[in-house]
Enzyme design. Structure first.
Site: not given
Lengths: 343, 343
Positions: B161, B216, B265
């Site tokens: 992240k 991403e 998702k």
């Protein structure tokens, strides 16, 4: 118990009730290939390939020549892994009607094995659909009397083949309208017009106050710009049929905004690409109809289950088995006039 | 026997092992909603909604407030008509995690009723997948030791992240690389960078000889042009996550050629739109990964079955249940280290 232990091909010969004439082709018979898949448990699944040289470049001999190759490809695979089998059989893109027959036979076998109807495996969206019936190219007089016969026997969607003679096509359309008021019309030129002829046909018909629900493949399959030209110059929704075989074709049509409708035929796309095209349409607000080649009730059964399962189609043009001489009806659905009902 | 007779919601509270920090958000707990569908036969199906305010604008209270409404919507419907139920529940687009939970519970109940695992209903493409594990935002020292711990415990794909501090992110990436050589990296900025910061991060990392498998959502979800800018200015494949919720979002990303990857998702898309996106990707040569919000093993189970069934994903980022404190593992799959195996 759901492993494939054998695959057999079976060539079947069917005669048309009367010669079926569309742009560039007159058929009086067809040779289709049945695919029989047998599982360990003894359960069997059936599919049918109705090869089209005109649309797919396929000949029945190409398909039968592949029997041993296909058996080797499939034996040992488990039908519960149907997406894996779809991926493997996607390589048969040179013979899409065979791809369709195999992929459906896999689902049919899975359905038999698990006691679930294929249309339920595919989502069970609908319990019944209604097919149109088709008026081939003929003298104006015969086209009109055939349309009236279809309408009088309860069909409410009439498909009209045009594309060989613009003047006669317009006249036939106008005359058919007079004796079938209340019907919906799908007009299919099977690639017979130039873009400007296609616009002229639509303009004359529109001027006469006739509505066309779907205007199918007015121009040659490779002319995507021509399709788009027609789409933006006529009042009626324009559909791709011969221009829309694979998911990649349809993605291009969407990107180019070339059509309002796509006519899915399992014989062009198999189950795998047909499923893709359904989702493409849902994502791009494209409308769908489903059509057929020269399938018997065994092959039409595939499209009926696909249509009932996905619920994706505004129009169902699934009438080839109604034009063929078959010893017995073998669909796993009920045909009642224009209605096709799952059980 | 496969008609729905009851629908129940159940709120569950889970604590994270340690606070999970990503761009703009630190979570130490989650409240998820389990959906239990009961059929006439007594068979039950389970789904889980892990609502995300950050991504979907959803709050758990919105979802629980809908229990009676959803019960009325579903009771009496037959799970063998799952496509029809998908269509009905597509109207719940304001609460997509609930849509996902219901749609999965329907498939789960159908699977129980018919003795077919959901991943087989969906196509059974794969028998096992492998998940990554995630390093949250933290001090550089802690990020490096966490990455090493993940790598040493057998994970071969590490998700990192970034997005709150460009300089520290670059330094952390370089340091992590030193202790995890051989790993693949998914870098996720969760919308934290400007397009030019995103390019700068990628350029520095590339100069250091590091490969990123998927980069991403570098920029804010609404900046599709920004995504495209990053895509065409960096060496690594760029993925949309927050920009890709529905099939319509993905169709737009395809038309604009904005990304190389989409992160599906279920919590953003439900089963129905996820199925559409899979077919869109196949038709447009887009690559796919599958991710999660804060699902427990009940919710992760949904994505595992979806991934095994469709076989559509290059990367599986299904590790939220590995970060939560759960009294018992309730997935209908085997978790073995990074592996997730269907049975």
């Amino acid at each position: 118990m759901s492993k494939i232990v054998n695959v057999k091909f079976n060539v079947k010969h069917y005669k048309y009730d009367k010669p079926f004439h569309i742009t560039g082709s007159i058929s009086s018979e067809t040779r289709n290939v049945e695919v029989e898949v047998t599982l360990e448990s003894g359960a069997k699944g059936y599919g049918e390939a109705a090869p089209s040289f005109r649309v797919n470049g396929e000949k029945v001999e190409m398909i039968t020549a592949l029997e041993a190759f296909v058996r080797d490809l499939l034996v040992g695979l488990d039908v519960r892994q149907y997406r894996k089998i779809f991926e493997i059989t996607d390589k048969l893109f040179a013979v899409p009607s065979l791809k369709a027959a195999i992929q459906y036979a896999i689902l049919d076998a899975l359905g038999e094995e698990t006691n679930i109807h294929v249309y339920q495996l595919l989502g069970g969206a609908l319990k019944e659909i209604e097919t149109d019936k088709t008026v081939g190219i003929d003298t104006i007089e015969n086209r009109v009397s055939e349309a009236k016969k279809i309408f009088d026997s309860g069909f409410r969607v009439i498909k009209i083949k045009v594309g060989e003679n613009l003047k006669e096509d317009i006249e036939a359309m106008l005359e058919i309208y007079k004796v079938t008021k209340g019907a919906k019309y799908i007009v299919d030129a099977n690639m017979g017009y130039t873009p400007k002829q296609a616009v002229e046909f639509a303009r004359q018909v529109y001027k006469a106050g006739i509505d066309i629900a779907v205007y199918e493949q007015p121009v040659v399959w490779s002319n995507v710009e021509g399709l788009k030209f027609v789409r933006f110059h006529v009042h009626f929704p324009v559909a791709a049929d011969e221009s829309a075989k694979t998911k990649f074709d349809v993605m291009r049509l969407i990107r180019e905004e070339a059509v309002d409708y796509v006519n899915i035929k399992l014989m062009k796309s198999g189950i795998s690409d047909a499923l893709s095209i359904v989702e493409l349409a849902r994502s791009a607000n494209l409308r769908l109809m489903i059509g057929c080649m020269s399938e018997s009730s065994v092959g039409i059964n595939q499209s009926v289950h696909f249509a009932l399962g996905t619920g994706a189609f505004d129009f169902h043009d699934l009438d080839s088995h109604l034009m063929l001489q078959e010893p017995e009806f073998r669909g796993k659905f009920i045909q009642s006039g224009a209605k096709m009902i799952g059980y």
